[in-house]
Design a protein around this motif. Sequence first.
Motif, PDB file in Angstrom:
ATOM      1  N   ALA A 106       0.803  -1.226   0.000  1.00 40.14           N
ATOM      2  CA  ALA A 106       0.000   0.000   0.000  1.00 40.14           C
ATOM      3  C   ALA A 106       0.836   1.276   0.000  1.00 40.14           C
ATOM      4  CB  ALA A 106      -0.953  -0.012   1.193  1.00 40.14           C
ATOM      5  N   THR A 107       1.916   1.310   0.771  1.00 40.64           N
ATOM      6  CA  THR A 107       2.706   2.549   0.848  1.00 40.64           C
ATOM      7  C   THR A 107       3.353   2.897  -0.490  1.00 40.64           C
ATOM      8  OG1 THR A 107       3.051   2.284   3.214  1.00 40.64           O
ATOM      9  CG2 THR A 107       4.596   3.717   2.046  1.00 40.64           C
ATOM     10  N   PRO A 108       4.076   1.964  -1.145  1.00 42.72           N
ATOM     11  CA  PRO A 108       4.615   2.317  -2.461  1.00 42.72           C
ATOM     12  C   PRO A 108       3.530   2.592  -3.501  1.00 42.72           C
ATOM     13  CG  PRO A 108       5.451   0.165  -1.731  1.00 42.72           C
ATOM     14  CD  PRO A 108       4.520   0.664  -0.685  1.00 42.72           C
ATOM     15  N   LEU A 109       2.381   1.936  -3.334  1.00 44.41           N
ATOM     16  CA  LEU A 109       1.271   2.191  -4.251  1.00 44.41           C
ATOM     17  C   LEU A 109       0.836   3.652  -4.151  1.00 44.41           C
ATOM     18  CD1 LEU A 109      -0.859   0.979  -6.222  1.00 44.41           C
ATOM     19  CD2 LEU A 109      -2.305   0.707  -4.216  1.00 44.41           C
ATOM     20  N   TRP A 110       0.676   4.147  -2.935  1.00 44.81           N
ATOM     21  CA  TRP A 110       0.283   5.550  -2.737  1.00 44.81           C
ATOM     22  C   TRP A 110       1.341   6.503  -3.261  1.00 44.81           C
ATOM     23  CZ3 TRP A 110      -4.208   7.553  -2.444  1.00 44.81           C
ATOM     24  CH2 TRP A 110      -5.265   6.828  -1.895  1.00 44.81           C
ATOM     25  N   GLN A 111       2.594   6.147  -3.130  1.00 40.09           N
ATOM     26  CA  GLN A 111       3.667   6.984  -3.678  1.00 40.09           C
ATOM     27  C   GLN A 111       3.558   7.042  -5.197  1.00 40.09           C
ATOM     28  OE1 GLN A 111       7.014   4.966  -1.944  1.00 40.09           O
ATOM     29  NE2 GLN A 111       6.889   6.128  -0.027  1.00 40.09           N
ATOM     30  N   TRP A 112       3.223   5.936  -5.833  1.00 38.86           N
ATOM     31  CA  TRP A 112       3.072   5.899  -7.286  1.00 38.86           C
ATOM     32  C   TRP A 112       1.869   6.731  -7.712  1.00 38.86           C
ATOM     33  CZ3 TRP A 112      -0.556   4.374 -10.896  1.00 38.86           C
ATOM     34  CH2 TRP A 112      -0.101   4.250 -12.215  1.00 38.86           C
ATOM     35  N   ILE A 113       0.770   6.641  -6.966  1.00 46.95           N
ATOM     36  CA  ILE A 113      -0.451   7.371  -7.323  1.00 46.95           C
ATOM     37  C   ILE A 113      -0.202   8.877  -7.286  1.00 46.95           C
ATOM     38  CG2 ILE A 113      -2.791   7.958  -6.555  1.00 46.95           C
ATOM     39  CD1 ILE A 113      -3.086   5.029  -5.674  1.00 46.95           C
ATOM     40  N   GLY A 114       0.438   9.364  -6.215  1.00 40.59           N
ATOM     41  CA  GLY A 114       0.699  10.803  -6.105  1.00 40.59           C
ATOM     42  C   GLY A 114      -0.593  11.606  -6.100  1.00 40.59           C
ATOM     43  N   ASP A 115      -0.502  12.823  -6.553  1.00 45.75           N
ATOM     44  CA  ASP A 115      -1.672  13.712  -6.647  1.00 45.75           C
ATOM     45  C   ASP A 115      -2.182  13.728  -8.092  1.00 45.75           C
ATOM     46  OD1 ASP A 115      -1.634  14.508  -3.989  1.00 45.75           O
ATOM     47  OD2 ASP A 115      -0.175  16.099  -4.398  1.00 45.75           O
ATOM     48  N   GLY A 116      -3.429  13.412  -8.262  1.00 44.79           N
ATOM     49  CA  GLY A 116      -4.051  13.588  -9.564  1.00 44.79           C
ATOM     50  C   GLY A 116      -4.195  12.356 -10.418  1.00 44.79           C
ATOM     51  N   ALA A 117      -3.792  11.191  -9.957  1.00 45.74           N
ATOM     52  CA  ALA A 117      -3.980   9.981 -10.766  1.00 45.74           C
ATOM     53  C   ALA A 117      -5.462   9.630 -10.821  1.00 45.74           C
ATOM     54  CB  ALA A 117      -3.190   8.815 -10.171  1.00 45.74           C
ATOM     55  N   THR A 118      -5.865   9.025 -11.901  1.00 42.36           N
ATOM     56  CA  THR A 118      -7.232   8.533 -12.053  1.00 42.36           C
ATOM     57  C   THR A 118      -7.265   7.102 -11.523  1.00 42.36           C
ATOM     58  OG1 THR A 118      -7.541   9.873 -14.030  1.00 42.36           O
ATOM     59  CG2 THR A 118      -9.092   8.060 -13.679  1.00 42.36           C
ATOM     60  N   VAL A 119      -8.260   6.808 -10.689  1.00 43.34           N
ATOM     61  CA  VAL A 119      -8.349   5.488 -10.067  1.00 43.34           C
ATOM     62  C   VAL A 119      -9.708   4.867 -10.377  1.00 43.34           C
ATOM     63  CG1 VAL A 119      -8.264   4.201  -7.897  1.00 43.34           C
ATOM     64  CG2 VAL A 119      -6.794   6.196  -8.214  1.00 43.34           C
ATOM     65  N   PHE A 120      -9.671   3.623 -10.829  1.00 45.17           N
ATOM     66  CA  PHE A 120     -10.881   2.828 -11.058  1.00 45.17           C
ATOM     67  C   PHE A 120     -10.816   1.637 -10.113  1.00 45.17           C
ATOM     68  CE2 PHE A 120     -10.064   4.907 -15.084  1.00 45.17           C
ATOM     69  CZ  PHE A 120     -11.325   5.251 -15.554  1.00 45.17           C
ATOM     70  N   SER A 121     -11.963   1.115  -9.725  1.00 46.51           N
ATOM     71  CA  SER A 121     -11.976  -0.054  -8.859  1.00 46.51           C
ATOM     72  C   SER A 121     -13.013  -1.051  -9.343  1.00 46.51           C
ATOM     73  CB  SER A 121     -12.289   0.364  -7.422  1.00 46.51           C
ATOM     74  OG  SER A 121     -12.178  -0.746  -6.566  1.00 46.51           O
ATOM     75  N   TYR A 122     -12.576  -2.301  -9.495  1.00 48.29           N
ATOM     76  CA  TYR A 122     -13.459  -3.384  -9.935  1.00 48.29           C
ATOM     77  C   TYR A 122     -13.370  -4.540  -8.982  1.00 48.29           C
ATOM     78  CZ  TYR A 122     -13.656  -0.874 -14.334  1.00 48.29           C
ATOM     79  OH  TYR A 122     -13.845   0.085 -15.292  1.00 48.29           O
TER      80      TYR A 122
END
Length: 122
Positions: A106-122
């Motif tokens: 989760a922590t590296p994932l949040w670092q990759w997302i940063g500010d402004g990434a588009t996120v979809f969830s399925y």
Amino acid sequence: MGASDRVLINLATGLEDGEKVTVAFLVATAALDAGKEVSVWLTKEAVRLALNGFAANVACDGCPPVATLLEQFAEGGGELLACPICFNARKLDEADLVSNGRLVGATPLWQWIGDGATVFSY
């Protein structure tokens, strides 16, 4: 690329709901075609999609083959990020990951997302 050019798709469902898998990878490949940097974060049973040979299974009647979708995703530069807790809970072997797959928490994932990434969830 900046965070606004990134797309993250969280897929928590494996082949027990093949239509969700299909839709997630159709969206992912469309985002790659649009020039986005795309990662699919695999959780729960979906972590198996990052294993060599698993995609040979059939997702659903009338759906494109999962193997074809995953191949297109990899060829487009997409990355499969498997939740390490989910992966290890299923006693899977990291050596069996596909070439564009890796374990990411989760922590590296949040670092990759940063500010402004588009996120979809399925």
